[in-house]
Structures are given as C-alpha cells and as structure tokens.
Design a protein around this motif. Structure first.
Motif, PDB file in Angstrom:
ATOM      1  N   MET A 109       0.844  -1.209   0.000  1.00  0.00           N
ATOM      2  CA  MET A 109       0.000   0.000   0.000  1.00  0.00           C
ATOM      3  C   MET A 109       0.882   1.263   0.000  1.00  0.00           C
ATOM      4  N   THR A 110       0.598   2.206  -0.871  1.00  0.00           N
ATOM      5  CA  THR A 110       1.403   3.433  -0.898  1.00  0.00           C
ATOM      6  C   THR A 110       1.012   4.326   0.288  1.00  0.00           C
ATOM      7  N   ASP A 111       1.826   5.363   0.531  1.00  0.00           N
ATOM      8  CA  ASP A 111       1.531   6.302   1.633  1.00  0.00           C
ATOM      9  C   ASP A 111       0.156   6.945   1.446  1.00  0.00           C
ATOM     10  N   LEU A 112      -0.148   7.270   0.169  1.00  0.00           N
ATOM     11  CA  LEU A 112      -1.424   7.941  -0.106  1.00  0.00           C
ATOM     12  C   LEU A 112      -2.599   7.023   0.210  1.00  0.00           C
ATOM     13  N   GLN A 113      -2.473   5.774  -0.215  1.00  0.00           N
ATOM     14  CA  GLN A 113      -3.554   4.807   0.053  1.00  0.00           C
ATOM     15  C   GLN A 113      -3.712   4.601   1.563  1.00  0.00           C
ATOM     16  N   GLU A 114      -2.555   4.561   2.252  1.00  0.00           N
ATOM     17  CA  GLU A 114      -2.600   4.374   3.710  1.00  0.00           C
ATOM     18  C   GLU A 114      -3.301   5.554   4.383  1.00  0.00           C
ATOM     19  N   HIS A 115      -2.993   6.764   3.896  1.00  0.00           N
ATOM     20  CA  HIS A 115      -3.605   7.962   4.488  1.00  0.00           C
ATOM     21  C   HIS A 115      -5.124   7.918   4.297  1.00  0.00           C
ATOM     22  N   PHE A 116      -5.529   7.493   3.098  1.00  0.00           N
ATOM     23  CA  PHE A 116      -6.966   7.392   2.786  1.00  0.00           C
ATOM     24  C   PHE A 116      -7.633   6.414   3.761  1.00  0.00           C
ATOM     25  N   GLN A 117      -7.038   5.217   3.884  1.00  0.00           N
ATOM     26  CA  GLN A 117      -7.648   4.185   4.722  1.00  0.00           C
ATOM     27  C   GLN A 117      -7.640   4.598   6.201  1.00  0.00           C
ATOM     28  N   ARG A 118      -6.523   5.216   6.632  1.00  0.00           N
ATOM     29  CA  ARG A 118      -6.422   5.637   8.032  1.00  0.00           C
ATOM     30  C   ARG A 118      -7.497   6.691   8.353  1.00  0.00           C
ATOM     31  N   THR A 119      -7.722   7.592   7.403  1.00  0.00           N
ATOM     32  CA  THR A 119      -8.735   8.643   7.612  1.00  0.00           C
ATOM     33  C   THR A 119     -10.104   7.995   7.809  1.00  0.00           C
ATOM     34  N   LEU A 120     -10.406   6.996   6.969  1.00  0.00           N
ATOM     35  CA  LEU A 120     -11.699   6.308   7.102  1.00  0.00           C
ATOM     36  C   LEU A 120     -11.765   5.552   8.433  1.00  0.00           C
ATOM     37  N   ASP A 121     -10.682   4.830   8.762  1.00  0.00           N
ATOM     38  CA  ASP A 121     -10.700   4.017   9.986  1.00  0.00           C
ATOM     39  C   ASP A 121     -10.901   4.880  11.232  1.00  0.00           C
ATOM     40  N   ARG A 122     -10.346   6.099  11.196  1.00  0.00           N
ATOM     41  CA  ARG A 122     -10.482   6.981  12.373  1.00  0.00           C
ATOM     42  C   ARG A 122     -11.750   7.806  12.325  1.00  0.00           C
ATOM     43  N   ASP A 123     -12.572   7.558  11.320  1.00  0.00           N
ATOM     44  CA  ASP A 123     -13.821   8.316  11.168  1.00  0.00           C
ATOM     45  C   ASP A 123     -13.572   9.803  10.989  1.00  0.00           C
ATOM     46  N   GLN A 124     -12.450  10.137  10.321  1.00  0.00           N
ATOM     47  CA  GLN A 124     -12.180  11.545  10.030  1.00  0.00           C
ATOM     48  C   GLN A 124     -12.665  11.864   8.616  1.00  0.00           C
ATOM     49  N   ARG A 125     -12.551  13.133   8.227  1.00  0.00           N
ATOM     50  CA  ARG A 125     -13.064  13.556   6.905  1.00  0.00           C
ATOM     51  C   ARG A 125     -11.947  13.609   5.869  1.00  0.00           C
ATOM     52  N   LEU A 126     -12.290  13.234   4.639  1.00  0.00           N
ATOM     53  CA  LEU A 126     -11.388  13.435   3.508  1.00  0.00           C
ATOM     54  C   LEU A 126     -11.666  14.826   2.957  1.00  0.00           C
ATOM     55  N   GLU A 127     -10.612  15.537   2.589  1.00  0.00           N
ATOM     56  CA  GLU A 127     -10.770  16.904   2.101  1.00  0.00           C
ATOM     57  C   GLU A 127     -10.317  16.981   0.637  1.00  0.00           C
ATOM     58  N   PRO A 128     -10.675  18.077  -0.061  1.00  0.00           N
ATOM     59  CA  PRO A 128     -10.425  18.134  -1.506  1.00  0.00           C
ATOM     60  C   PRO A 128      -8.988  17.821  -1.923  1.00  0.00           C
ATOM     61  N   ARG A 129      -7.999  18.193  -1.117  1.00  0.00           N
ATOM     62  CA  ARG A 129      -6.614  17.955  -1.570  1.00  0.00           C
ATOM     63  C   ARG A 129      -6.118  16.554  -1.248  1.00  0.00           C
ATOM     64  N   ASP A 130      -6.872  15.776  -0.490  1.00  0.00           N
ATOM     65  CA  ASP A 130      -6.431  14.416  -0.152  1.00  0.00           C
ATOM     66  C   ASP A 130      -6.547  13.499  -1.366  1.00  0.00           C
ATOM     67  N   TRP A 131      -5.629  12.546  -1.435  1.00  0.00           N
ATOM     68  CA  TRP A 131      -5.738  11.528  -2.486  1.00  0.00           C
ATOM     69  C   TRP A 131      -6.907  10.599  -2.147  1.00  0.00           C
ATOM     70  N   VAL A 132      -7.723  10.299  -3.154  1.00  0.00           N
ATOM     71  CA  VAL A 132      -8.790   9.294  -2.975  1.00  0.00           C
ATOM     72  C   VAL A 132      -8.767   8.377  -4.200  1.00  0.00           C
ATOM     73  N   PRO A 133      -9.170   7.118  -4.055  1.00  0.00           N
ATOM     74  CA  PRO A 133      -9.209   6.241  -5.233  1.00  0.00           C
ATOM     75  C   PRO A 133     -10.195   6.785  -6.272  1.00  0.00           C
ATOM     76  N   ASP A 134      -9.931   6.462  -7.544  1.00  0.00           N
ATOM     77  CA  ASP A 134     -10.822   6.936  -8.615  1.00  0.00           C
ATOM     78  C   ASP A 134     -12.280   6.562  -8.370  1.00  0.00           C
ATOM     79  N   GLY A 135     -12.492   5.334  -7.878  1.00  0.00           N
ATOM     80  CA  GLY A 135     -13.862   4.862  -7.650  1.00  0.00           C
ATOM     81  C   GLY A 135     -14.578   5.711  -6.606  1.00  0.00           C
ATOM     82  N   TYR A 136     -13.836   6.113  -5.574  1.00  0.00           N
ATOM     83  CA  TYR A 136     -14.423   6.957  -4.519  1.00  0.00           C
ATOM     84  C   TYR A 136     -14.832   8.305  -5.130  1.00  0.00           C
ATOM     85  N   ARG A 137     -13.907   8.894  -5.907  1.00  0.00           N
ATOM     86  CA  ARG A 137     -14.209  10.201  -6.520  1.00  0.00           C
ATOM     87  C   ARG A 137     -15.433  10.088  -7.436  1.00  0.00           C
TER      88      ARG A 137
END
Ligand code: FAQ
Length: 312
Positions: free
Chosen positions: A1-29
C-alpha cells in the motif's frame, strides 16, 4: 500500500473527513461525484412541482412561505454543485448531463402536484424522507458534502414542519380540504418510499459506499426508519396511509408494510414517469433562457480583471 492509500484508509478508519486535496481512489471520486450530482439535480428539479403553485397559493402568507422554500431548494442545489466542484466536476458540465438525460435525479420529482395539499404533503413526506436519508450523510467521509448536508438538513426540517402545519390547518378546515389532504397522501406515500432507492439486494452501490463511509445505513434500513416515523405523524394528522398491510410488529419493534411496486420505480428512473419529459424540458428551457445572464456575467468579469491588470 502506498503512503497515499494508507492515508486514505487511516482517515476512514479513524472516522475523520477526507478533504479536496487528499488523495482518494478513482472509484471513490466517481461515486461521490455521482451521488452529489444526483442530489444537486434533485434539489434543482425539485423546485418545479411546488414552484408550480407559487402563483396559485391561497393567501399572501402561503405564497411567501412557498417562495422561501423553493428558494432554499435552489440554494441547496448550489451548495451541492460547489461540493462537486471540489472533486473536479464542473457545474456547467453537470448541468449539461442533467438536461441531456445522462445523469439521474430523484424519482420523486417526476410526479405531478394536482392540488394545494400536495405542497403540504411534499413538505411532510418528501422532506421527511429526505431528512431521514440525509441526517446520516452529515457524517459522510467526504468533508465538503458532509458540511453542506448539516445546513441542508436544518433547512429541510424547517420545510417539513411548514408542510405538516399546512396539512394540520387544512384538516381543521372543510370536508373538501380534508379530502384534498387524503388524496395527496394517497398519491405521494408510495413514491416517497421509493426515494430511498432499490431494496438492499438490488442496490449495486450500497456495499462499497458503506465501506467508504459515504453511506452509513442501507436503503432498506432508512426506509424502515421513515415508515416508523411517519405512522404516528399520520395518526396525529388524521390521514390514512394507503397501505392495508401497515401494522406494528412487536417482535421486530418496527411497522411491517406492504410490497413496493418496483416496476413503477424502474419505469420512473428510466425516464418514463408521469412528468419526466416535462421536468427536463422545463430545466432545459430555463438554462437556454439564462444564456444571456451567463454571457453578461463572463463579460463583466473579463472587463473587471482587465481593469485590475491595467491598474497593477
Ligand atoms: N431516484 O445502488 P443504489 C431532495 C439510482 S431529496 C432516482 O441504491 P446509491 C430534497 C442510483 O442513483 C432527493 N434514482 O444507489 C427536496 C443508482 O444509479 P446509478 C435527493 C435512484 O447511490 C425535497 C441506482 O439507482 N436526495 O432533493 C433513486 O447507493 C423537497 C442504484 O441504486 C439524495 O440524492 C431514486 N429515488 O443510493 C428537494 C440523497 N434511488 O448511478 C425539493 C443523496 C436510487 O448507479 C423538494 N443520495 N437511484 O446508475 C443518496 O443517499 C443515494 O444516492 C440514494 C441511492 C439512497 C438515493
């Protein structure tokens, strides 16, 4: 898993919000743009059924209330298009997709408003269903959508109360007014249940959207919550919900209800509902008639920035 993917998953696991500048998978976008666009289009098309009654409201007070409500719906559409823009979707492109029939909007707005009680029933049932569906979206993992939803829900709950108050007033009126309320309830109940989307077994997006914490509940869970909430409200109003199978199930702790006509839902979503063609044609005409405003605004902005450049 890349750092970006890890950041995405960690944000979800902690119930935090993803913001416009965060990397998200294409499917999520893609999913977020699809849902936000469909929601924005629903608010904008949703102005039509009630807007239809502004010129025929029975008093100045009812006209002022209705005008304010329909304007709020335009505002909701605009916050939502702005939220979609943070994901890279242009508002102009989304509008084109709506008027070309390439993007969906809620099935509910393809039914006609036949009498003034429809305005009350839309507030009570349609805004009621919207609130049930949207309150959990205030905790959606995408920050700009979740924040837009907080304000929208506050306004929707005000809308619901105005609808219920209108119906209460009509129920205290004449027999003819009471019949109007019952007739509107009969026509809007089943389409309101369809607003929550297909049953869980036929909902292709729910599982992934729940894993991404976009949706917090399934379509059927929210539909059940809406039924449970609406039955006592109908009783207090003195209206009968048009479903002979509705009854309290003590074992489940919920109301049982009858089978929804999913073939009707599919027809409406495919564009074959009673008012689909009329709604889209009206939106297209409004867009075309507004072309001069967009051109004038662009010309004004260009002139302004040329003047600023010259001054710099
Ligand atoms: N109508 O896999 P799912 C309002 C589509 S409230 C048309 O379950 P999902 C306030 C769905 O897009 C109304 N299409 O999909 C107001 C998907 O299509 P696709 C708007 C529907 O996304 C009040 C396919 O079926 N509210 O405007 C409908 O996980 C009064 C498969 O379904 C929102 O949009 C439907 N009813 O769950 C304004 C809330 N249901 O693209 C004026 C946000 C489903 O895969 C006056 N949206 N479809 O081909 C949501 O919560 C979700 O998108 C759901 C659908 C729950 C609507």
């Amino acid at each position: 898993m890349t750092d970006l993917q890890e950041h995405f998953q960690r944000t979800l696991d902690r119930d935090q919000r993803l913001e416009p500048r965060d990397w998200v998978p294409d499917g999520y976008r893609k999913t977020m743009i699809r849902q936000i666009a469909q929601h924005a289009h629903s608010e904008i098309i949703g102005m039509q059924p009630e807007g239809n009654w502004i010129t025929r409201a029975p008093s100045l007070r009812r006209k002022a209330i209705l005008l304010a409500k329909v304007q709020d719906e335009a505002g909701h559409g605009l916050y939502l298009y702005s939220a979609a823009e943070t994901l890279g979707a242009e508002r102009a492109e989304l509008t084109e997709k709506l008027i070309d029939g390439k993007q969906k909007y809620s099935s509910i707005f393809n039914y006609p408003t036949l009498n003034f009680a429809d305005v009350g029933v839309i507030g009570w049932l349609v805004d009621g269903a919207a609130i049930c569906n949207q309150v959990p979206l205030c905790r959606c993992s995408y920050g700009p959508y979740a924040r837009a939803m907080i304000r929208i829900c506050k306004e929707e709950s005000f809308h619901q109360r105005q609808g219920y108050e209108l119906l209460m007033t009509m129920m205290r009126g004449t027999d003819a007014q009471r019949r109007m309320v019952q007739d509107a309830t009969d026509r809007w109940w089943w389409p309101s249940l369809m607003m929550f989307g297909p049953p869980d077994g036929d909902s292709p997006n729910t599982e992934q959207s729940m894993a991404w914490k976009i949706k917090r509940h399934t379509n059927d869970e929210l539909r059940q919550r809406f039924v449970d909430m609406s039955v006592p409200q109908a009783e207090a109003l003195g209206a009968t919900l048009p479903d002979p199978s509705l009854c309290w199930n003590a074992e489940r702790g919920h109301y049982d209800f009858g089978e929804i006509d999913w073939s009707e839902f599919k027809q409406v979503v495919r564009g074959n509902g009673p008012c689909n063609a009329q709604r889209v044609a009206h939106r297209r005409a409004a867009h075309d008639n507004g072309a001069w405003v967009r051109e004038a605004a662009l010309a004004h902005a260009a002139k302004h920035s040329a003047r600023e450049e010259a001054a710099a």
